[in-house]
Motif scaffolding. Structure first.
Motif, PDB file in Angstrom:
ATOM      1  N   LYS A   1       0.739  -1.176  -0.052  1.00  0.00           N
ATOM      2  CA  LYS A   1       0.166  -0.119   0.023  1.00  0.00           C
ATOM      3  C   LYS A   1       0.853   1.188   0.039  1.00  0.00           C
ATOM      4  CE  LYS A   1      -3.679  -2.501   0.487  1.00  0.00           C
ATOM      5  NZ  LYS A   1      -4.880  -2.554  -0.902  1.00  0.00           N
ATOM      6  N   ASP A   2       2.051   1.119   0.000  1.00  0.00           N
ATOM      7  CA  ASP A   2       3.160   2.128   0.101  1.00  0.00           C
ATOM      8  C   ASP A   2       3.587   2.589  -1.280  1.00  0.00           C
ATOM      9  OD1 ASP A   2       5.181   4.079   0.442  1.00  0.00           O
ATOM     10  OD2 ASP A   2       6.032   2.854   2.232  1.00  0.00           O
ATOM     11  N   PRO A   3       3.029   4.066  -1.776  1.00  0.00           N
ATOM     12  CA  PRO A   3       3.344   4.434  -3.231  1.00  0.00           C
ATOM     13  C   PRO A   3       4.744   4.692  -3.539  1.00  0.00           C
ATOM     14  CG  PRO A   3       1.569   5.577  -2.207  1.00  0.00           C
ATOM     15  CD  PRO A   3       2.247   4.945  -0.868  1.00  0.00           C
ATOM     16  N   ASN A   4       5.615   4.724  -2.254  1.00  0.00           N
ATOM     17  CA  ASN A   4       7.174   4.909  -2.438  1.00  0.00           C
ATOM     18  C   ASN A   4       7.849   3.873  -3.233  1.00  0.00           C
ATOM     19  OD1 ASN A   4       7.247   7.405  -1.390  1.00  0.00           O
ATOM     20  ND2 ASN A   4       7.126   6.875   0.832  1.00  0.00           N
ATOM     21  N   TYR A   5       7.070   2.502  -2.835  1.00  0.00           N
ATOM     22  CA  TYR A   5       7.697   1.319  -3.445  1.00  0.00           C
ATOM     23  C   TYR A   5       7.124   0.691  -4.772  1.00  0.00           C
ATOM     24  CZ  TYR A   5      10.584   1.384   0.662  1.00  0.00           C
ATOM     25  OH  TYR A   5      11.669   1.374   1.787  1.00  0.00           O
ATOM     26  N   HIS A   6       5.953   1.561  -5.189  1.00  0.00           N
ATOM     27  CA  HIS A   6       5.486   0.990  -6.429  1.00  0.00           C
ATOM     28  C   HIS A   6       6.294   1.597  -7.569  1.00  0.00           C
ATOM     29  CE1 HIS A   6       1.606  -1.122  -5.594  1.00  0.00           C
ATOM     30  NE2 HIS A   6       1.802  -0.690  -3.996  1.00  0.00           N
ATOM     31  N   ARG A   7       6.102   0.932  -8.661  1.00  0.00           N
ATOM     32  CA  ARG A   7       6.598   1.319  -9.885  1.00  0.00           C
ATOM     33  C   ARG A   7       5.576   0.963 -10.999  1.00  0.00           C
ATOM     34  NH1 ARG A   7       8.786   3.806  -6.577  1.00  0.00           N
ATOM     35  NH2 ARG A   7      11.285   4.063  -6.432  1.00  0.00           N
TER      36      ARG A   7
ATOM     37  N   SER B   1       9.087   0.791 -21.509  1.00  0.00           N
ATOM     38  CA  SER B   1       9.638   1.464 -20.862  1.00  0.00           C
ATOM     39  C   SER B   1      10.441   0.925 -19.784  1.00  0.00           C
ATOM     40  CB  SER B   1       8.629   2.470 -20.112  1.00  0.00           C
ATOM     41  OG  SER B   1       7.776   1.824 -19.062  1.00  0.00           O
ATOM     42  N   LYS B   2      10.965   1.498 -18.907  1.00  0.00           N
ATOM     43  CA  LYS B   2      12.072   1.323 -17.912  1.00  0.00           C
ATOM     44  C   LYS B   2      10.785   1.569 -16.726  1.00  0.00           C
ATOM     45  CE  LYS B   2      16.553   2.134 -19.331  1.00  0.00           C
ATOM     46  NZ  LYS B   2      17.691   2.760 -19.072  1.00  0.00           N
ATOM     47  N   ASP B   3      11.192   1.247 -15.538  1.00  0.00           N
ATOM     48  CA  ASP B   3      10.504   1.522 -14.175  1.00  0.00           C
ATOM     49  C   ASP B   3       9.896   3.029 -14.222  1.00  0.00           C
ATOM     50  OD1 ASP B   3      10.800  -1.128 -13.709  1.00  0.00           O
ATOM     51  OD2 ASP B   3      11.280  -0.679 -11.531  1.00  0.00           O
ATOM     52  N   LEU B   4       8.964   3.397 -13.896  1.00  0.00           N
ATOM     53  CA  LEU B   4       8.496   4.777 -13.940  1.00  0.00           C
ATOM     54  C   LEU B   4       7.778   4.734 -12.262  1.00  0.00           C
ATOM     55  CD1 LEU B   4       6.631   5.549 -17.188  1.00  0.00           C
ATOM     56  CD2 LEU B   4       8.806   6.246 -16.667  1.00  0.00           C
ATOM     57  N   GLU B   5       8.152   6.030 -11.636  1.00  0.00           N
ATOM     58  CA  GLU B   5       7.578   6.259 -10.181  1.00  0.00           C
ATOM     59  C   GLU B   5       6.397   6.928 -10.381  1.00  0.00           C
ATOM     60  OE1 GLU B   5      10.072   8.685  -7.782  1.00  0.00           O
ATOM     61  OE2 GLU B   5      11.821   7.296  -8.379  1.00  0.00           O
ATOM     62  N   ILE B   6       5.207   6.580  -9.458  1.00  0.00           N
ATOM     63  CA  ILE B   6       4.133   6.948  -9.717  1.00  0.00           C
ATOM     64  C   ILE B   6       3.752   8.397  -8.620  1.00  0.00           C
ATOM     65  CG2 ILE B   6       3.179   4.703 -10.442  1.00  0.00           C
ATOM     66  CD1 ILE B   6       1.918   4.501  -7.813  1.00  0.00           C
ATOM     67  N   PRO B   7       2.812   8.981  -9.017  1.00  0.00           N
ATOM     68  CA  PRO B   7       2.423   9.957  -7.855  1.00  0.00           C
ATOM     69  C   PRO B   7       1.984   9.293  -6.596  1.00  0.00           C
ATOM     70  CG  PRO B   7       1.138  10.336 -10.023  1.00  0.00           C
ATOM     71  CD  PRO B   7       1.786   9.073  -9.943  1.00  0.00           C
ATOM     72  N   HIS B   8       2.149  10.130  -5.600  1.00  0.00           N
ATOM     73  CA  HIS B   8       2.039   9.678  -4.000  1.00  0.00           C
ATOM     74  C   HIS B   8       0.579   9.257  -4.109  1.00  0.00           C
ATOM     75  CE1 HIS B   8       3.914   8.763  -0.242  1.00  0.00           C
ATOM     76  NE2 HIS B   8       2.744   8.981   0.223  1.00  0.00           N
ATOM     77  N   GLY B   9       0.259   7.901  -4.368  1.00  0.00           N
ATOM     78  CA  GLY B   9      -1.154   7.390  -4.360  1.00  0.00           C
ATOM     79  C   GLY B   9      -1.155   5.924  -4.918  1.00  0.00           C
ATOM     80  N   GLN B  10      -2.355   5.613  -5.186  1.00  0.00           N
ATOM     81  CA  GLN B  10      -2.582   4.232  -5.646  1.00  0.00           C
ATOM     82  C   GLN B  10      -3.373   4.378  -6.700  1.00  0.00           C
ATOM     83  OE1 GLN B  10      -4.980   2.686  -2.235  1.00  0.00           O
ATOM     84  NE2 GLN B  10      -3.282   2.692  -0.967  1.00  0.00           N
ATOM     85  N   ILE B  11      -2.852   3.605  -7.930  1.00  0.00           N
ATOM     86  CA  ILE B  11      -3.490   3.611  -9.188  1.00  0.00           C
ATOM     87  C   ILE B  11      -4.974   2.671  -9.061  1.00  0.00           C
ATOM     88  CG2 ILE B  11      -3.248   3.009 -11.811  1.00  0.00           C
ATOM     89  CD1 ILE B  11      -0.411   3.378 -11.326  1.00  0.00           C
ATOM     90  N   LYS B  12      -5.943   3.300  -9.546  1.00  0.00           N
ATOM     91  CA  LYS B  12      -7.196   2.524  -9.293  1.00  0.00           C
ATOM     92  C   LYS B  12      -7.820   2.026 -10.878  1.00  0.00           C
ATOM     93  CE  LYS B  12      -7.926   3.007  -4.903  1.00  0.00           C
ATOM     94  NZ  LYS B  12      -7.841   1.705  -4.037  1.00  0.00           N
ATOM     95  N   ILE B  13      -7.856   2.650 -11.811  1.00  0.00           N
ATOM     96  CA  ILE B  13      -8.584   2.156 -12.914  1.00  0.00           C
ATOM     97  C   ILE B  13      -7.810   3.017 -14.232  1.00  0.00           C
ATOM     98  CG2 ILE B  13     -10.829   1.771 -11.923  1.00  0.00           C
ATOM     99  CD1 ILE B  13     -11.779   4.308 -13.185  1.00  0.00           C
ATOM    100  N   ALA B  14      -8.133   2.337 -15.315  1.00  0.00           N
ATOM    101  CA  ALA B  14      -7.672   3.051 -16.609  1.00  0.00           C
ATOM    102  C   ALA B  14      -8.692   4.080 -17.293  1.00  0.00           C
ATOM    103  CB  ALA B  14      -7.631   2.075 -17.723  1.00  0.00           C
TER     104      ALA B  14
END
Length: 379
Positions: free
Chosen positions: A320-326, A337-350
């Motif tokens: 659940k920690d956005p800091n560790y999601h890519r 692509s290579k790994d991309l960092e996401i904004p501080h949050g959780q991806i929900k849907i397309a």
């Protein structure tokens, strides 16, 4: 001597070209295009979007009453309804799926029936079915994964459990298991896709990870295709739902995926802190309308960092920690692509226009509203 040098240089050049053609990726980025707030003290989990009426469907996380919410694209609550109960149009087991269905209606799929509501969340009808092994999910009600077999609308087929469901907890072997179970309403029977024995990592899987080895999948609705991987996998398989045949296999080159470092992939070899797994895992797949595919995964968290975080928050989980999601971007054939960092949050849907919806989290303070942002993926 000159011939040998020329031959060595030729081989070296070929190897370099192969390396760069395989591992050099385009530079993608995420650009925020909009943001909205939902005035709610409860956590509102958006699970589906209607691009025609520009409306979201969501549920309240943590609610025991199966609360469903309809919102406009600005986050204004249009309708809120509790579905808990024993009567017609009510839910008393589990809301395994929630989303927009055929004809713009709202669908809820439980363990034994498909419930259909209008846009005012007024009950219209139900269709019952019987599964051999019904699975109850809690606090996870994504949009239904369904299609119609053939040319008409008579033969509805749908997934019986959501992506990332721990459905292998009671099995003794992965040998005869499959990642996907579908139910055919016309025949009244289940059938299975993506056998685990055909996964590239199958020979490395140890049965000790059966509670952690979960299917990850999403659907390309335009083409009736299913995209399938698992929590521990290095391949995305694209399957034609009309024929059940595999169309393509897309290799995943994770940036940081410690779970593949040791073989077999077992609880003993995966990083952990006692009861808690710290191992890297695939988390979700998203099919974007421009043909792009997004894989969301989280990295392995160092044990000392996890122990410090769980002292601060007993409910802390790396997943659940956005800091560790890519995220990694693909098309239908290869990784882009290579790994991309996401904004501080959780991806929900397309979302439309090659975009994703992110539930934004303020790490510094609790807010009395829920924030979401739409991010477009561009080069």
């Amino acid at each position: 001597m000159i011939y040998r040098l020329m031959k060595i240089n030729f081989i070296t050049t070929c190897l370099m070209l192969t390396f760069f053609s395989t591992y050099s990726f385009a530079q993608y980025k995420l650009r925020k295009t909009s943001e909205f707030q939902i005035n709610s003290l409860s956590s509102v989990e958006i699970v589906d979007y209607d691009p025609i009426k520009k409306q979201y469907i969501a549920f309240e996380r943590g609610s025991k009453d199966f609360v469903v919410i309809l919102l406009d694209q600005k986050g204004t609550i249009l309708k809120r309804k509790e579905l808990q109960g024993q009567g017609p149009g009510q839910v008393n087991t589990a809301m395994n799926f929630l989303g927009f269905g055929e004809g713009g209606n709202i669908w809820v799929i439980t363990t034994h029936q498909l419930l259909i509501y209008d846009r005012n969340l007024e009950f219209k009808e139900s269709k019952k079915f019987a599964l051999r092994n019904p699975f109850l999910t809690f606090f996870n009600s994504p949009a239904p994964v369904y299609f119609y077999k053939g040319n008409g609308k008579e033969n509805l087929v749908f997934a019986t459990y959501p992506s990332r469901t721990a459905r292998f907890m009671s099995v003794k072997s992965f040998d005869n298991q499959s990642l996907i179970e579908l139910f055919d309403m016309k025949s009244g029977k289940e059938y299975y896709l993506a056998p685990i024995s055909e996964r590239p990592i199958y020979k490395h899987l140890d049965i000790s990870i059966k509670a952690m080895y979960n299917p990850i999948f999403t659907m390309n609705k335009k083409k009736d295709q299913l995209l399938v991987t698992s929590t521990f996998d290095d391949e995305i398989t694209v399957i034609d739902l009309q024929t059940s045949k595999t169309i393509s296999k897309i290799k995943i080159n994770h940036g940081e995926f410690g779970s593949f470092k040791k073989s077999p992939i077992s609880r003993e070899n995966l990083s952990n802190a006692g009861f808690y797994s710290l191992a890297s895992q695939n988390s979700a797949l998203f099919q974007l309308d421009g043909g792009l595919i997004v894989l969301d995964y989280f990295k392995e968290i160092p044990k000392n960092i996890f122990e410090a975080k769980i002292k601060e928050d007993q409910y802390y989980r790396p997943s659940k920690d956005p800091n560790y999601h890519r995220i990694i971007i693909f098309d239908e054939e290869k990784q882009l692509s290579k790994d991309l960092e996401i904004p501080h949050g959780q991806i929900k849907i397309a979302m439309p226009n090659n975009s994703i919806l992110v539930k934004l989290i303020n790490p510094d303070e609790e807010e009395d509203f829920v924030r979401y942002g739409v991010y477009q993926i561009t080069k």
